[in-house]
Design a protein around this motif. Structure first.
Motif, PDB file in Angstrom:
ATOM      1  N   THR A   1       0.848  -1.199   0.000  1.00 31.04           N
ATOM      2  CA  THR A   1       0.000   0.000   0.000  1.00 31.04           C
ATOM      3  C   THR A   1       0.882   1.247   0.000  1.00 31.04           C
ATOM      4  OG1 THR A   1      -0.218  -0.043   2.411  1.00 31.04           O
ATOM      5  CG2 THR A   1      -1.935  -1.161   1.164  1.00 31.04           C
ATOM      6  N   ALA A   2       0.960   1.911   1.141  1.00 31.42           N
ATOM      7  CA  ALA A   2       1.813   3.096   1.276  1.00 31.42           C
ATOM      8  C   ALA A   2       2.138   3.289   2.744  1.00 31.42           C
ATOM      9  CB  ALA A   2       1.116   4.332   0.726  1.00 31.42           C
ATOM     10  N   GLY A   3       3.255   3.893   3.005  1.00 29.56           N
ATOM     11  CA  GLY A   3       3.657   4.156   4.381  1.00 29.56           C
ATOM     12  C   GLY A   3       4.437   5.444   4.472  1.00 29.56           C
ATOM     13  N   LEU A   4       4.388   6.061   5.638  1.00 26.90           N
ATOM     14  CA  LEU A   4       5.132   7.283   5.908  1.00 26.90           C
ATOM     15  C   LEU A   4       6.434   6.897   6.590  1.00 26.90           C
ATOM     16  CD1 LEU A   4       5.040  10.410   5.921  1.00 26.90           C
ATOM     17  CD2 LEU A   4       4.068  10.257   8.210  1.00 26.90           C
ATOM     18  N   VAL A   5       7.547   7.332   6.017  1.00 23.69           N
ATOM     19  CA  VAL A   5       8.853   6.997   6.571  1.00 23.69           C
ATOM     20  C   VAL A   5       9.691   8.258   6.722  1.00 23.69           C
ATOM     21  CG1 VAL A   5       8.877   4.660   5.605  1.00 23.69           C
ATOM     22  CG2 VAL A   5       9.841   6.522   4.292  1.00 23.69           C
ATOM     23  N   THR A   6      10.596   8.233   7.671  1.00 19.69           N
ATOM     24  CA  THR A   6      11.549   9.336   7.798  1.00 19.69           C
ATOM     25  C   THR A   6      12.774   8.982   6.971  1.00 19.69           C
ATOM     26  OG1 THR A   6      12.602   8.378   9.753  1.00 19.69           O
ATOM     27  CG2 THR A   6      10.792   9.920  10.131  1.00 19.69           C
ATOM     28  N   THR A   7      13.379   9.988   6.416  1.00 18.47           N
ATOM     29  CA  THR A   7      14.602   9.776   5.660  1.00 18.47           C
ATOM     30  C   THR A   7      15.669  10.674   6.268  1.00 18.47           C
ATOM     31  OG1 THR A   7      14.071  11.480   4.050  1.00 18.47           O
ATOM     32  CG2 THR A   7      13.331   9.261   3.548  1.00 18.47           C
ATOM     33  N   SER A   8      16.904  10.394   5.965  1.00 13.07           N
ATOM     34  CA  SER A   8      17.960  11.212   6.555  1.00 13.07           C
ATOM     35  C   SER A   8      18.985  11.643   5.515  1.00 13.07           C
ATOM     36  CB  SER A   8      18.648  10.456   7.688  1.00 13.07           C
ATOM     37  OG  SER A   8      19.137   9.229   7.202  1.00 13.07           O
ATOM     38  N   PRO A   9      18.525  12.374   4.494  1.00 17.37           N
ATOM     39  CA  PRO A   9      19.514  12.903   3.554  1.00 17.37           C
ATOM     40  C   PRO A   9      20.274  14.058   4.182  1.00 17.37           C
ATOM     41  CG  PRO A   9      17.375  13.792   3.047  1.00 17.37           C
ATOM     42  CD  PRO A   9      17.185  12.799   4.169  1.00 17.37           C
ATOM     43  N   VAL A  10      21.354  14.418   3.582  1.00 18.20           N
ATOM     44  CA  VAL A  10      22.073  15.624   3.974  1.00 18.20           C
ATOM     45  C   VAL A  10      21.267  16.807   3.453  1.00 18.20           C
ATOM     46  CG1 VAL A  10      24.173  16.944   3.522  1.00 18.20           C
ATOM     47  CG2 VAL A  10      24.312  14.488   3.974  1.00 18.20           C
ATOM     48  N   LEU A  11      20.993  17.778   4.312  1.00 20.99           N
ATOM     49  CA  LEU A  11      20.251  18.980   3.938  1.00 20.99           C
ATOM     50  C   LEU A  11      21.150  20.182   4.172  1.00 20.99           C
ATOM     51  CD1 LEU A  11      16.974  18.063   5.829  1.00 20.99           C
ATOM     52  CD2 LEU A  11      17.317  17.942   3.368  1.00 20.99           C
ATOM     53  N   LEU A  12      21.503  20.877   3.111  1.00 24.74           N
ATOM     54  CA  LEU A  12      22.424  22.002   3.214  1.00 24.74           C
ATOM     55  C   LEU A  12      21.838  23.255   2.582  1.00 24.74           C
ATOM     56  CD1 LEU A  12      25.707  20.228   2.066  1.00 24.74           C
ATOM     57  CD2 LEU A  12      24.990  20.672   4.412  1.00 24.74           C
ATOM     58  N   ARG A  13      22.125  24.401   3.191  1.00 26.60           N
ATOM     59  CA  ARG A  13      21.845  25.697   2.571  1.00 26.60           C
ATOM     60  C   ARG A  13      23.187  26.229   2.092  1.00 26.60           C
ATOM     61  NH1 ARG A  13      17.963  29.378   2.280  1.00 26.60           N
ATOM     62  NH2 ARG A  13      16.656  28.271   3.786  1.00 26.60           N
ATOM     63  N   VAL A  14      23.261  26.553   0.808  1.00 26.83           N
ATOM     64  CA  VAL A  14      24.492  27.064   0.211  1.00 26.83           C
ATOM     65  C   VAL A  14      24.225  28.526  -0.164  1.00 26.83           C
ATOM     66  CG1 VAL A  14      26.225  26.723  -1.585  1.00 26.83           C
ATOM     67  CG2 VAL A  14      24.965  24.751  -0.684  1.00 26.83           C
ATOM     68  N   ALA A  15      25.030  29.426   0.374  1.00 24.94           N
ATOM     69  CA  ALA A  15      24.789  30.856   0.196  1.00 24.94           C
ATOM     70  C   ALA A  15      26.094  31.584  -0.083  1.00 24.94           C
ATOM     71  CB  ALA A  15      24.119  31.420   1.454  1.00 24.94           C
TER      72      ALA A  15
END
Length: 120
Positions: A7-21
């Motif tokens: 069916t479907a499920g809600l999962v957490t993921t752990s990618p790298v999240l970066l702000r580049v400025a």
């Protein structure tokens, strides 16, 4: 786990999240990403992070956020990505402490998400 197969499920993921400025952000990203950086603010584009020889080392998503860029990376630690982008005029901020990523996965994920896209 069966829900993700049937069916479907809600999962957490752990990618790298970066702000580049910073004034050098566009040039630094152009040096390490495979995609065209012409994005309107709020737009998102799949891309890949390349090593100095042009070989793919990670999958990523790039978003334009006014003058900054948001980079979601799968397959490389934040420090390795930041090191590739570290040049004068570039600030790299790890957003892992501030943001979380959730995903709806499975063969019927589209059905679950379509309920949030209806007018009204």
């Amino acid at each position: 786990m069966n829900a993700l197969r049937t069916t479907a499920g809600l999962v957490t993921t752990s990618p790298v999240l970066l702000r580049v400025a910073g004034p050098g952000a566009r040039a630094a990203l152009a040096r390490v990403l495979s995609c065209d950086l012409r994005l309107r603010s709020g737009s998102l584009r799949p891309t890949m992070i390349l090593d100095p020889d042009g070989f793919v080392i990670a999958d990523a998503l790039l978003a334009a956020d006014d003058e900054d860029w948001l980079l979601w990376v799968e397959g490389l630690p934040a420090a390795a990505v930041a090191e590739r982008l570290c040049v004068p005029g570039v600030e790299v901020h790890d957003l892992a402490e501030e943001l979380a990523t959730l995903a709806v996965e499975g063969p019927f994920a589209w059905d679950v998400l379509s309920r949030f896209d209806e007018p009204g």
